[in-house]
Motif scaffolding. Structure first.
Motif, PDB file in Angstrom:
ATOM      1  N   ILE A  16       0.844  -1.204   0.000  1.00 25.01           N
ATOM      2  CA  ILE A  16       0.000   0.000   0.000  1.00 25.01           C
ATOM      3  C   ILE A  16       0.877   1.250   0.000  1.00 25.01           C
ATOM      4  O   ILE A  16       0.584   2.223  -0.706  1.00 25.01           O
ATOM      5  N   GLU A  17       1.964   1.239   0.741  1.00 25.79           N
ATOM      6  CA  GLU A  17       2.859   2.395   0.770  1.00 25.79           C
ATOM      7  C   GLU A  17       3.501   2.646  -0.590  1.00 25.79           C
ATOM      8  O   GLU A  17       3.571   3.785  -1.052  1.00 25.79           O
ATOM      9  N   ARG A  20       0.916   4.074  -2.788  1.00 33.93           N
ATOM     10  CA  ARG A  20       0.659   5.468  -2.411  1.00 33.93           C
ATOM     11  C   ARG A  20       1.709   6.390  -3.036  1.00 33.93           C
ATOM     12  O   ARG A  20       1.388   7.461  -3.547  1.00 33.93           O
ATOM     13  N   HIS A  23       0.997   6.620  -6.735  1.00 30.82           N
ATOM     14  CA  HIS A  23      -0.226   7.424  -6.910  1.00 30.82           C
ATOM     15  C   HIS A  23       0.085   8.906  -6.743  1.00 30.82           C
ATOM     16  O   HIS A  23      -0.363   9.742  -7.537  1.00 30.82           O
ATOM     17  N   GLN A  24       0.870   9.251  -5.736  1.00 26.71           N
ATOM     18  CA  GLN A  24       1.256  10.641  -5.507  1.00 26.71           C
ATOM     19  C   GLN A  24       2.058  11.174  -6.688  1.00 26.71           C
ATOM     20  O   GLN A  24       1.872  12.308  -7.120  1.00 26.71           O
ATOM     21  N   LEU A 157      -6.956   1.438  -2.991  1.00 27.28           N
ATOM     22  CA  LEU A 157      -6.637   2.864  -3.121  1.00 27.28           C
ATOM     23  C   LEU A 157      -7.551   3.733  -2.275  1.00 27.28           C
ATOM     24  O   LEU A 157      -7.326   4.932  -2.174  1.00 27.28           O
ATOM     25  N   GLU A 159      -7.911   3.573   0.894  1.00 22.42           N
ATOM     26  CA  GLU A 159      -7.392   3.766   2.244  1.00 22.42           C
ATOM     27  C   GLU A 159      -6.964   5.223   2.392  1.00 22.42           C
ATOM     28  O   GLU A 159      -6.410   5.808   1.476  1.00 22.42           O
ATOM     29  N   VAL A 161      -4.630   7.319   2.796  1.00 18.62           N
ATOM     30  CA  VAL A 161      -3.195   7.539   2.904  1.00 18.62           C
ATOM     31  C   VAL A 161      -2.682   8.618   1.960  1.00 18.62           C
ATOM     32  O   VAL A 161      -1.576   9.089   2.110  1.00 18.62           O
ATOM     33  N   THR A 162      -3.465   9.001   0.957  1.00 14.78           N
ATOM     34  CA  THR A 162      -2.976   9.935  -0.043  1.00 14.78           C
ATOM     35  C   THR A 162      -3.461  11.339   0.229  1.00 14.78           C
ATOM     36  O   THR A 162      -4.641  11.571   0.463  1.00 14.78           O
TER      37      THR A 162
END
Length: 198
Positions: A16-17, A20, A23-24, A157, A159, A161-162
């Motif tokens: 997931i990290e 992320r 995605h960023q 996606l 979650e 976190v972004t």
């Protein structure tokens, strides 16, 4: 089977990290696009890839499990002992470029016992799918045996976190504004001196 059942280094929070960060990077590339100077899907894709390399490289010191093995355009990083690359495309439709293994990947430590699939035959990839405007539609972790995926795990996606943009706006007092002047085109054209009829 989940990635972490396949190999203990492929933990859910680690995948997931990485997703992320990718995605960023794509969000940053989309934020920078400027059609007036020639941005197009190809330039956005190039920037998203370059920004992804940068995001992962910058995150390396923060995570003991993350190692950049091969910087540059044939970027390879490791999640624990598992060597991984990422690409834009569907997880079940790898391209020749996606299937190509780099020298650092060929030295992947064996993850299986004798008589099982050789780790040299497996490719560990993160597939980034985008929609028509370049936004990320899905990110999947994929293990490929030749051209066939033997494991595909959709990274969640949703979650929280972004953070796409900074929301660091200081509190401010309100301001009194004067009454706006409203005119109706064609009707109020004669009132150029700023006076109002009451």
């Amino acid at each position: 089977m989940t990635p972490w059942e396949h190999h203990p280094d492929l933990q859910r929070d680690r995948l997931i990290e990485i997703a992320r960060l990718i995605h960023q990077a794509r969000n940053d590339a989309l934020d920078r696009q400027d059609l007036s100077v020639g941005s197009n899907p190809w330039t956005i894709g190039c920037e998203a890839y370059a920004f992804g390399l940068h995001q992962i490289t910058q995150a390396e010191p923060e995570h003991a499990w993350l190692t950049v093995l091969q910087p540059g355009m044939q970027f390879v990083f490791a999640i624990g002992d598992v060597r991984v690359r990422f690409y834009k495309g569907a997880p079940d439709e790898p391209t020749k470029r996606t299937l190509r293994q780099t020298f650092s990947e060929l030295h992947q430590p064996s993850l299986f016992g004798l008589g099982e699939i050789s780790s040299a035959e497996l490719r560990y990839r993160i597939a980034v799918e985008t929609d028509f405007d370049g936004q990320i539609a899905a990110i999947s972790f994929v293990i490929l045996d030749g051209v066939s995926p033997i494991l595909t795990w959709n990274v969640p996606l949703d979650e929280p976190v972004t953070r796409v943009a900074a929301i660091d706006i200081p509190d401010a007092d309100g301001v009194e504004l004067s009454k706006p002047r409203v005119i109706v085109p064609g009707v109020d054209q004669d009132k150029k001196d700023g006076t109002e009829d009451d």
